[in-house]
Write a protein that holds these residues in place. Structure first.
Motif, mmCIF file in Angstrom:
data_model
loop_
_atom_site.group_PDB
_atom_site.id
_atom_site.type_symbol
_atom_site.label_atom_id
_atom_site.label_comp_id
_atom_site.label_asym_id
_atom_site.label_seq_id
_atom_site.Cartn_x
_atom_site.Cartn_y
_atom_site.Cartn_z
ATOM 1 N N GLU A 30 0.705 -1.236 -0.163
ATOM 2 C CA GLU A 30 -0.152 -0.047 -0.058
ATOM 3 C C GLU A 30 0.946 1.192 -0.051
ATOM 4 O OE1 GLU A 30 -2.660 0.350 3.492
ATOM 5 O OE2 GLU A 30 -4.268 0.840 2.243
ATOM 6 N N GLU A 31 1.806 1.169 0.742
ATOM 7 C CA GLU A 31 2.763 2.297 0.983
ATOM 8 C C GLU A 31 3.796 2.478 -0.330
ATOM 9 O OE1 GLU A 31 5.647 1.678 4.064
ATOM 10 O OE2 GLU A 31 7.274 2.465 2.629
ATOM 11 N N ARG A 32 4.272 1.617 -0.854
ATOM 12 C CA ARG A 32 5.065 1.634 -1.987
ATOM 13 C C ARG A 32 4.279 1.968 -3.266
ATOM 14 N NH1 ARG A 32 10.305 -0.387 -2.824
ATOM 15 N NH2 ARG A 32 10.211 -0.267 -0.283
ATOM 16 N N PHE A 33 3.096 1.462 -3.488
ATOM 17 C CA PHE A 33 2.430 1.571 -4.885
ATOM 18 C C PHE A 33 1.201 2.505 -4.638
ATOM 19 C CE2 PHE A 33 3.887 -3.006 -5.905
ATOM 20 C CZ PHE A 33 4.759 -2.659 -6.900
ATOM 21 N N ARG A 34 0.959 2.773 -3.457
ATOM 22 C CA ARG A 34 0.046 4.302 -3.299
ATOM 23 C C ARG A 34 -1.119 3.847 -3.724
ATOM 24 N NH1 ARG A 34 4.294 7.712 -5.106
ATOM 25 N NH2 ARG A 34 5.631 8.086 -3.352
ATOM 26 N N PHE A 35 -1.805 2.502 -3.515
ATOM 27 C CA PHE A 35 -3.236 2.355 -3.837
ATOM 28 C C PHE A 35 -3.812 1.982 -2.499
ATOM 29 C CE2 PHE A 35 -0.991 -1.530 -5.339
ATOM 30 C CZ PHE A 35 -0.857 -2.367 -4.000
ATOM 31 N N ASN A 36 -5.057 1.709 -2.314
ATOM 32 C CA ASN A 36 -5.533 1.536 -0.845
ATOM 33 C C ASN A 36 -6.038 -0.039 -1.089
ATOM 34 O OD1 ASN A 36 -8.527 1.001 -1.341
ATOM 35 N ND2 ASN A 36 -8.506 3.320 -1.811
ATOM 36 N N ARG A 37 -5.952 -0.550 0.208
ATOM 37 C CA ARG A 37 -6.021 -2.100 0.511
ATOM 38 C C ARG A 37 -7.289 -2.625 -0.165
ATOM 39 N NH1 ARG A 37 -4.013 -3.556 5.531
ATOM 40 N NH2 ARG A 37 -2.413 -1.734 5.447
ATOM 41 N N ARG A 38 -8.462 -1.781 -0.196
ATOM 42 C CA ARG A 38 -9.705 -2.337 -0.493
ATOM 43 C C ARG A 38 -9.593 -2.449 -2.039
ATOM 44 N NH1 ARG A 38 -13.283 1.638 1.018
ATOM 45 N NH2 ARG A 38 -13.470 1.934 -1.218
ATOM 46 N N ASP A 39 -8.821 -1.639 -2.586
ATOM 47 C CA ASP A 39 -8.634 -1.838 -4.141
ATOM 48 C C ASP A 39 -7.927 -3.153 -4.411
ATOM 49 O OD1 ASP A 39 -9.993 0.319 -4.803
ATOM 50 O OD2 ASP A 39 -8.481 1.584 -5.220
ATOM 51 N N LEU A 40 -6.702 -3.386 -3.659
ATOM 52 C CA LEU A 40 -5.808 -4.498 -3.719
ATOM 53 C C LEU A 40 -6.679 -5.711 -3.512
ATOM 54 C CD1 LEU A 40 -2.844 -5.514 -4.053
ATOM 55 C CD2 LEU A 40 -2.598 -5.339 -1.645
ATOM 56 N N ILE A 41 -7.271 -5.972 -2.484
ATOM 57 C CA ILE A 41 -8.107 -6.990 -2.060
ATOM 58 C C ILE A 41 -9.235 -7.269 -3.269
ATOM 59 C CG2 ILE A 41 -9.501 -8.210 -0.622
ATOM 60 C CD1 ILE A 41 -6.585 -7.425 0.598
#
Ligand SMILES: *[C@@H]1O[C@H](CO)[C@@H](O)[C@H](O)[C@H]1NC(C)=O
Ligand SMILES: *[C@@H]1O[C@H](CO)[C@@H](O)[C@H](O)[C@H]1NC(C)=O
Length: 215
Positions: free
Chosen positions: A172-183
């Motif tokens: 999240e920190e490195r790629f600057r997305f939020n975890r909801r999007d990631l999941i």
């Protein structure tokens, strides 16, 4: 079609239907082609001698380097690389340099989270398959990279719950997305990979060798 490949819009942006249509209209991406997709080649995107364009000699014969290099500015070489790549893979929306730099980031953060080289190798295979399928673009590239690392970590390591959380924090920190999007995107990637997370050795090993030799 691949509507989900557009990460959920933020700041009230609407999905861009034009892009979606363009995306889905590419012949290489239609469902009927799935059976014909060429075998995944783990060397293709990493091969330092590729793409070979008109500066092939520079890359292949190290001893010619000093003479040839005078005529080829490094910036030209880079341009040629991007261009050759684009000509060969018109359906891939990212430059080869960008693809390689994303992979470096994947590796860097994996190492910082103490993931094994084999995990990074698997993440690379997932990622490159998506790249070669033409699924990446500017808006989803970091989510793709992140989801590939996360899936590889889950499948290949015996991560504890707090380690998974740490990895997600890092992504999240490195790629600057939020975890909801990631999941959410994890599932999208899983489907695109046709649930094939366990990989044959011949796809993983070349990456593993390069990773362990470089360091
Ligand atoms: C090649 O691609 C990289 C990465 O996207 C970009 O930074 C660079 O400007 C490109 N080179 C040229 C000459 O277009
Ligand atoms: C990751 O990248 C940062 C910044 O470039 C660097 O300082 C750090 O040493 C790298 N970490 C690893 C494990 O390569």
């Amino acid at each position: 079609c691949f509507g989900r490949w557009h990460p959920s819009p933020r700041r009230g942006l609407k999905d861009a239907p034009d892009k979606g249509a363009h995306w889905c209209g590419l012949p290489l991406l239609t469902g009927s082609d799935v059976g014909d997709t060429p075998e995944y080649n783990p060397d293709l995107l990493d091969d330092p001698q590729w793409p070979c364009g008109k500066h092939k000699r520079v890359l292949i014969f190290a001893s010619y380097m000093t003479t040839v290099i005078e005529y080829v500015k490094p910036s030209d070489l880079k341009k040629d690389m991007n261009e050759t790549f684009r000509e060969k893979f018109p359906h891939i929306k990212l430059t080869l340099s960008k693809i390689r730099s994303l992979k470096r980031e994947m590796r860097n953060l994996s190492e910082e989270c103490s993931l094994e080289p084999v995990t990074v190798s698997m993440a690379y295979v997932y990622f490159e398959k998506l790249v070669l399928q033409g699924k990446l673009h500017k808006q989803n590239r970091k989510l793709c990279a992140g989801a590939c690392v996360l899936l590889a970590a889950k499948i290949s390591s015996d991560l504890r719950r707090n380690e998974v959380k740490q990895l997600i924090d890092k992504l999240e920190e490195r790629f600057r997305f939020n975890r909801r999007d990631l999941i959410g995107f994890e599932f999208t990637v899983l489907v695109a990979l046709e649930l094939a997370l366990y990989l044959p050795e011949n796809q993983v090993l070349p990456h593993y060798r390069r990773l362990t030799q470089q360091s």
